[in-house]
Write an enzyme that holds these catalytic residues in place. Structure first.
Site, PDB file in Angstrom:
ATOM      1  CE  LYS A  95      -4.307   0.227  -0.398  1.00 15.26           C
ATOM      2  NZ  LYS A  95      -5.586  -0.168  -0.055  1.00 15.26           N
ATOM      3  CE  LYS A 111     -10.603  -6.219  -6.856  1.00 11.98           C
ATOM      4  NZ  LYS A 111     -10.359  -5.200  -5.866  1.00 11.98           N
ATOM      5  CE  LYS A 116     -11.661   3.902  -2.192  1.00 10.32           C
ATOM      6  NZ  LYS A 116     -11.064   2.614  -1.887  1.00 10.32           N
TER       7      LYS A 116
END
Ligand code: TRP
Length: 327
Positions: free
Chosen positions: A113, A194, A197
């Protein structure tokens, strides 16, 4: 006594069809069989979004509205807000005393991340502690099952390790939570990747009829099918991938054959998909409108749910304080 299930959704975006099919619809099914706790993780949204919290409130509201619109029933399950149950923060703090830094640093999502969100400064204590806060969320209810996607499995693994470590050092208080992995169809977005958002390819539950129509009708299809008369390969079309989720077996066969033989055009194919997506979204829109017009109902449900969650959390915390030698 029903077994306890807990899951949460982070308040860092509007809810889309991927969230509905991948998580919410399953949560709705579970509420009849289990003692379910479902919440909005608004503190978790701050771990990556602390620099600009301006949308967290809106996302929180959207998630809560969609919980109810998708069919979560506050009579059957406990719906609450993380930041309204302060005991989560207390347990997070107490667990931080026994959590080796190395365990947190080794969670694969930590480095991944940080790489992915390189424009943000994520060298913070809160971000490192993400899975620890998640652990507190789960074990404070002594939940047995946690319905999550495959991406959350490393987090569940560290939750189990921390529960085990607490039980070993102090007292057997926490069951080790298990991931409840259900096979979900992968929902592609309007660009074939995929649905997410962050890719700008999502169909949101808050989109209105015109927006959904525009998004579906401008979707890419099999790139080889340039003219109406060209036969296509349905597997290469993201529209067909969505048909697999939202259309009947009969329609699926019809569009597959129609595409491969150029018997049906892309516009007609999309219209069938659109009709089926509307069928799912219409009841959700109806309930969303009711709640948007009467926000007091929403506030009341969250208030009552958070109070109920607090009672269970407080029971656990009494055992924890006692076990950790606090007065
Ligand atoms: N990390 C989860 C997500 O990104 C959200 C979450 C926070 C959660 N606490 C949780 C999920 C506890 C399950 C259980 O979706």
């Amino acid at each position: 006594m029903k077994e306890r299930v807990l899951s949460g959704m982070q308040a860092s975006g509007m809810i889309h069809l991927g969230n509905l099919v991948g998580a919410l619809s399953n949560w709705v099914k579970l509420q009849d069989e289990y003692d379910c706790y479902y919440f909005v993780a608004d503190w978790h949204a701050l771990t990556t979004g602390y620099a600009d919290p301006s949308l967290i409130k809106e996302y929180t509201k959207d998630i809560l509205i969609n919980f109810l619109a998708a069919g979560l029933d506050p009579e059957k399950c406990t719906i609450f807000l993380q930041s309204r149950v302060l005991e989560h923060a207390e347990l997070h703090l107490l667990l931080s005393m026994i959590t080796p830094l190395g365990w947190l640093e080794r969670v694969p999502t930590y480095k991944e991340k940080q790489e992915e969100l390189r424009d943000k400064d994520l060298s913070t204590y809160g971000f490192l502690g993400y899975p620890l806060l998640q652990t507190a969320d789960i074990i404070i209810y002594r939940a047995k099952y946690v319905p999550v996607g495959i991406d959350q499995v490393p987090h569940l693994e560290i939750s189990r390790e921390i529960a085990r470590r607490f039980n070993y050092i102090y007292k057997e208080i926490f069951p080790e939570p298990e991931a409840l992995l259900t096979e979900f169809p992968k929902v592609v977005g309007v660009d074939g990747r995929k649905m997410s958002k962050s890719y700008g390819n999502a169909i949101f539950l808050s989109d209105n009829q015109e927006e959904v129509e525009r998004k579906i009708m401008t979707m890419v299809t099999d790139p080889a099918r340039v003219k109406r008369a060209d036969p296509g390969n349905p597997e290469r079309s993201p529209v067909y991938q969505l048909h697999k989720i939202f259309s009947s077996k009969k329609e699926l066969d019809e569009v597959a054959v129609g595409c491969a033989t150029a018997g049906i055009g892309c516009i007609d194919c999309k219209k069938i998909l659109l009709k089926n997506i509307f069928k799912i979204l219409e009841p959700i829109w109806k309930k969303r409108n009711e709640l948007i017009n009467k926000p007091e109902i929403l506030y009341d449900i969250v208030k009552k749910g958070s109070e109920r969650a607090k009672i269970t959390a407080e029971e656990t915390m009494q055992l924890v304080r006692e076990a950790m030698g606090l007065f």
